[in-house]
Design a protein around this motif. Structure first.
Motif, PDB file in Angstrom:
ATOM      1  N   PHE A 111       0.837  -1.211   0.000  1.00 22.69           N
ATOM      2  CA  PHE A 111       0.000   0.000   0.000  1.00 22.69           C
ATOM      3  C   PHE A 111       0.869   1.257   0.000  1.00 22.69           C
ATOM      4  N   VAL A 112       1.815   1.322   0.949  1.00 24.38           N
ATOM      5  CA  VAL A 112       2.696   2.485   1.055  1.00 24.38           C
ATOM      6  C   VAL A 112       3.581   2.607  -0.193  1.00 24.38           C
ATOM      7  N   GLY A 113       4.116   1.460  -0.665  1.00 24.11           N
ATOM      8  CA  GLY A 113       4.973   1.470  -1.844  1.00 24.11           C
ATOM      9  C   GLY A 113       4.261   2.022  -3.061  1.00 24.11           C
ATOM     10  N   ARG A 114       2.980   1.655  -3.193  1.00 23.66           N
ATOM     11  CA  ARG A 114       2.215   2.150  -4.330  1.00 23.66           C
ATOM     12  C   ARG A 114       1.922   3.635  -4.208  1.00 23.66           C
TER      13      ARG A 114
ATOM     14  N   LEU B 143       2.789  16.038 -16.144  1.00 19.40           N
ATOM     15  CA  LEU B 143       1.947  15.083 -16.853  1.00 19.40           C
ATOM     16  C   LEU B 143       2.856  14.170 -17.658  1.00 19.40           C
ATOM     17  N   GLN B 144       2.758  12.859 -17.411  1.00 13.67           N
ATOM     18  CA  GLN B 144       3.591  11.925 -18.170  1.00 13.67           C
ATOM     19  C   GLN B 144       2.796  10.669 -18.472  1.00 13.67           C
ATOM     20  N   LEU B 145       2.786  10.256 -19.745  1.00 12.42           N
ATOM     21  CA  LEU B 145       1.971   9.106 -20.124  1.00 12.42           C
ATOM     22  C   LEU B 145       2.532   7.809 -19.555  1.00 12.42           C
ATOM     23  N   LEU B 146       3.861   7.635 -19.618  1.00 12.98           N
ATOM     24  CA  LEU B 146       4.472   6.394 -19.172  1.00 12.98           C
ATOM     25  C   LEU B 146       5.695   6.722 -18.308  1.00 12.98           C
ATOM     26  N   PRO B 147       5.541   6.689 -16.978  1.00  9.27           N
ATOM     27  CA  PRO B 147       6.690   7.038 -16.118  1.00  9.27           C
ATOM     28  C   PRO B 147       7.732   5.919 -16.109  1.00  9.27           C
ATOM     29  N   THR B 148       8.643   5.949 -17.086  1.00  8.82           N
ATOM     30  CA  THR B 148       9.521   4.800 -17.341  1.00  8.82           C
ATOM     31  C   THR B 148      10.591   4.599 -16.265  1.00  8.82           C
ATOM     32  N   ARG B 154      10.624   0.336  -9.741  1.00 10.11           N
ATOM     33  CA  ARG B 154       9.656  -0.617  -9.190  1.00 10.11           C
ATOM     34  C   ARG B 154       9.989  -2.046  -9.593  1.00 10.11           C
ATOM     35  N   ALA B 155      10.360  -2.216 -10.864  1.00  9.96           N
ATOM     36  CA  ALA B 155      10.703  -3.558 -11.348  1.00  9.96           C
ATOM     37  C   ALA B 155      11.915  -4.090 -10.590  1.00  9.96           C
ATOM     38  N   ASN B 156      12.877  -3.218 -10.329  1.00 20.01           N
ATOM     39  CA  ASN B 156      14.098  -3.652  -9.651  1.00 20.01           C
ATOM     40  C   ASN B 156      13.820  -4.180  -8.244  1.00 20.01           C
ATOM     41  N   TYR B 157      12.809  -3.630  -7.584  1.00 16.97           N
ATOM     42  CA  TYR B 157      12.505  -4.105  -6.231  1.00 16.97           C
ATOM     43  C   TYR B 157      11.410  -5.162  -6.228  1.00 16.97           C
ATOM     44  N   GLY B 158      11.220  -5.826  -7.371  1.00 15.77           N
ATOM     45  CA  GLY B 158      10.365  -7.007  -7.410  1.00 15.77           C
ATOM     46  C   GLY B 158       8.890  -6.742  -7.588  1.00 15.77           C
ATOM     47  N   SER B 159       8.518  -5.597  -8.198  1.00 18.58           N
ATOM     48  CA  SER B 159       7.103  -5.372  -8.456  1.00 18.58           C
ATOM     49  C   SER B 159       6.604  -6.374  -9.495  1.00 18.58           C
ATOM     50  N   LYS B 160       5.424  -6.943  -9.243  1.00 16.32           N
ATOM     51  CA  LYS B 160       4.882  -7.926 -10.182  1.00 16.32           C
ATOM     52  C   LYS B 160       4.418  -7.252 -11.451  1.00 16.32           C
ATOM     53  N   SER B 161       3.920  -6.030 -11.296  1.00 18.57           N
ATOM     54  CA  SER B 161       3.416  -5.305 -12.463  1.00 18.57           C
ATOM     55  C   SER B 161       3.800  -3.831 -12.285  1.00 18.57           C
ATOM     56  N   PRO B 162       5.024  -3.462 -12.725  1.00 18.76           N
ATOM     57  CA  PRO B 162       5.566  -2.140 -12.392  1.00 18.76           C
ATOM     58  C   PRO B 162       4.696  -0.976 -12.864  1.00 18.76           C
ATOM     59  N   PHE B 163       3.892  -1.205 -13.921  1.00 13.72           N
ATOM     60  CA  PHE B 163       3.116  -0.098 -14.469  1.00 13.72           C
ATOM     61  C   PHE B 163       1.646  -0.116 -14.064  1.00 13.72           C
ATOM     62  N   ASP B 164       1.274  -0.985 -13.091  1.00  9.31           N
ATOM     63  CA  ASP B 164      -0.137  -1.026 -12.713  1.00  9.31           C
ATOM     64  C   ASP B 164      -0.592   0.240 -11.989  1.00  9.31           C
ATOM     65  N   ILE B 165       0.376   1.091 -11.615  1.00  6.58           N
ATOM     66  CA  ILE B 165       0.028   2.334 -10.923  1.00  6.58           C
ATOM     67  C   ILE B 165      -0.369   3.439 -11.898  1.00  6.58           C
ATOM     68  N   MET B 166      -0.258   3.178 -13.204  1.00  2.70           N
ATOM     69  CA  MET B 166      -0.417   4.270 -14.160  1.00  2.70           C
ATOM     70  C   MET B 166      -1.746   5.011 -14.124  1.00  2.70           C
ATOM     71  N   PRO B 167      -2.900   4.291 -14.114  1.00  6.76           N
ATOM     72  CA  PRO B 167      -4.153   5.051 -14.037  1.00  6.76           C
ATOM     73  C   PRO B 167      -4.184   5.981 -12.820  1.00  6.76           C
ATOM     74  N   ALA B 168      -3.662   5.487 -11.684  1.00  7.70           N
ATOM     75  CA  ALA B 168      -3.622   6.320 -10.480  1.00  7.70           C
ATOM     76  C   ALA B 168      -2.721   7.539 -10.694  1.00  7.70           C
ATOM     77  N   VAL B 169      -1.594   7.330 -11.387  1.00  8.84           N
ATOM     78  CA  VAL B 169      -0.680   8.450 -11.665  1.00  8.84           C
ATOM     79  C   VAL B 169      -1.369   9.484 -12.552  1.00  8.84           C
TER      80      VAL B 169
END
Lengths: 169, 211
Positions: A111-114, B143-148, B154-169
């Motif tokens: 949660f915090v990370g996101r 404003l950025q479409l794809l925060p690469t 995020r990918a480096n620290y083991g995120s399963k889906s690094p870009f799933d935060i995009m709609p929220a961004v």
């Protein structure tokens, strides 16, 4: 959402081909620039990530988090995000260091990370942008720019908490 | 600013390390931190290079210009006092579209040109015009479409889906943008009602009315 990255990549390459761009040459040129970016930010990150590591292991961070948690709870924020929110408008490297620390402690999909991810994506180093643009144009009186920019940053913080709650958890 | 901030962080951690306990972990943290930073940089360098390469393809194939065309109605609404085909307007739209693609290296020089062009049109000398304030506020909302780069971390620290935060961004960015623009426009409205500014407008012959 899973396909968004490969789709974007394919779309860029195909569009480039249609537009008769030498896509691989362009790619190499851009990638070299990317290498340059990393080279430029490396000293900043080494300095700041080390400082953040020291803050975390010394217990100073827990102490500060404890200190701000009543205010954060009042606003409905997890206290861990407050340092990132405070540092973000001032220092891009500093907030990246804090972000990485949170990823390490809680994981990027927590949660915090996101929340801190969304915050980092939706805000800019406001003070830096203001300084660069106005000084390059020789403007001294910037009037209400900083207030408007900081209101925008605060809004982004509030929305990063709200959107992560709504969309992702 | 950064000098004091950085020194303060180190001093504070020393104090905490001495008084709050755990001196062992603390003394190794200096080396660990530096190593961690290097490991992070090495693991993200590939992704950052890759996306910079992609963005260069986008730039050369003219995607920036398409985006600029797409955004010109919005820009005209935000900057009614700037002429459609003026130098300032062209640089501003190109800056915004470069930002959308995450081309930071391309966006900043374009933004600087836009500011210089705006200054030429402004009679206010070393004071920011309404347009300059609003343009910088647009730039601070990021404003950025794809925060690469963010995705790379995020990918480096083991995120399963690094870009799933995009709609929220996107939603948060747009909310920030709306808030920033509202504050900027409100200040302009208040200012325009004051008598001293009315006189100044008359003197410079500028009667354009803001939204």
């Amino acid at each position: 959402m899973d396909l968004i990255v490969p789709l974007t990549v394919t779309a860029f390459v195909l569009f480039g081909l249609v537009k008769k761009v030498r896509v691989f040459d362009a790619f190499l040129c851009g990638a070299r620039e990317g290498l340059n970016t990393v080279y430029t930010i490396a000293p900043t990150l080494v300095g700041l990530i080390t400082a953040v590591f020291m803050l975390r292991t010394s217990g100073a961070f827990d102490f500060l988090t404890e200190l701000i948690s009543p205010v954060a709870e009042f606003l409905g924020f997890p206290p861990e995000i407050v340092p990132v929110a405070l540092l973000r408008p001032v220092s891009g490297g500093g907030s990246t260091a804090l972000l990485v620390g949170i990823f390490e402690d809680f994981g990027p999909d927590s949660f915090v990370g996101r929340i801190v991810s969304v915050m980092a994506g939706a805000t800019e180093t406001t003070f830096y942008a203001v300084a660069v643009y106005f000084s390059s144009a020789g403007i001294k009186k910037i009037r209400h720019t900083l207030i408007a920019g900081l209101v925008a940053d605060f809004t982004a913080v509030v929305f990063s908490v709200l959107t992560v709650r709504l969309f992702l958890n | 600013m950064m000098n004091y901030l950085w020194a303060g962080m180190i001093l504070l951690s020393l104090l905490a390390g001495v008084f709050l306990g755990n001196p062992e972990g603390f003394s190794s943290s200096v080396m660990d931190g530096a190593t961690e930073a290097t490991e992070l940089l090495i693991s993200v360098v590939g992704i950052i290079c890759f996306w910079s390469g992609m963005m260069e393809i986008a730039k050369r194939s003219g995607i920036t210009d398409y985006l600029a065309k797409l955004f010109s109605p919005v820009m005209r609404l935000l900057f009614p006092a700037v002429k459609r085909d003026s130098e300032a307007m062209r640089y501003m739209t190109l800056n915004i579209s470069a930002n959308l693609l995450g081309l930071g290296n391309a966006a900043t020089p374009l933004g600087i040109e836009a500011m210089k062009a705006l200054r030429k049109e402004s009679p206010l000398e070393d004071t920011a015009s309404d347009e300059m304030v609003l343009f910088v506020v647009l730039n601070t909302a990021s404003l950025q479409l794809l925060p690469t780069t963010l995705g790379a971390y995020r990918a480096n620290y083991g995120s399963k889906s690094p870009f799933d935060i995009m709609p929220a961004v996107w939603v948060s960015s747009i909310a920030a943008l709306v808030a920033g623009v509202t504050v900027a426009k409100t200040f302009c409205l208040i200012k325009r009602r004051t008598p001293s500014h009315q006189r100044k407008l008359k003197k410079h012959g500028r009667y354009e009315v803001w939204i």
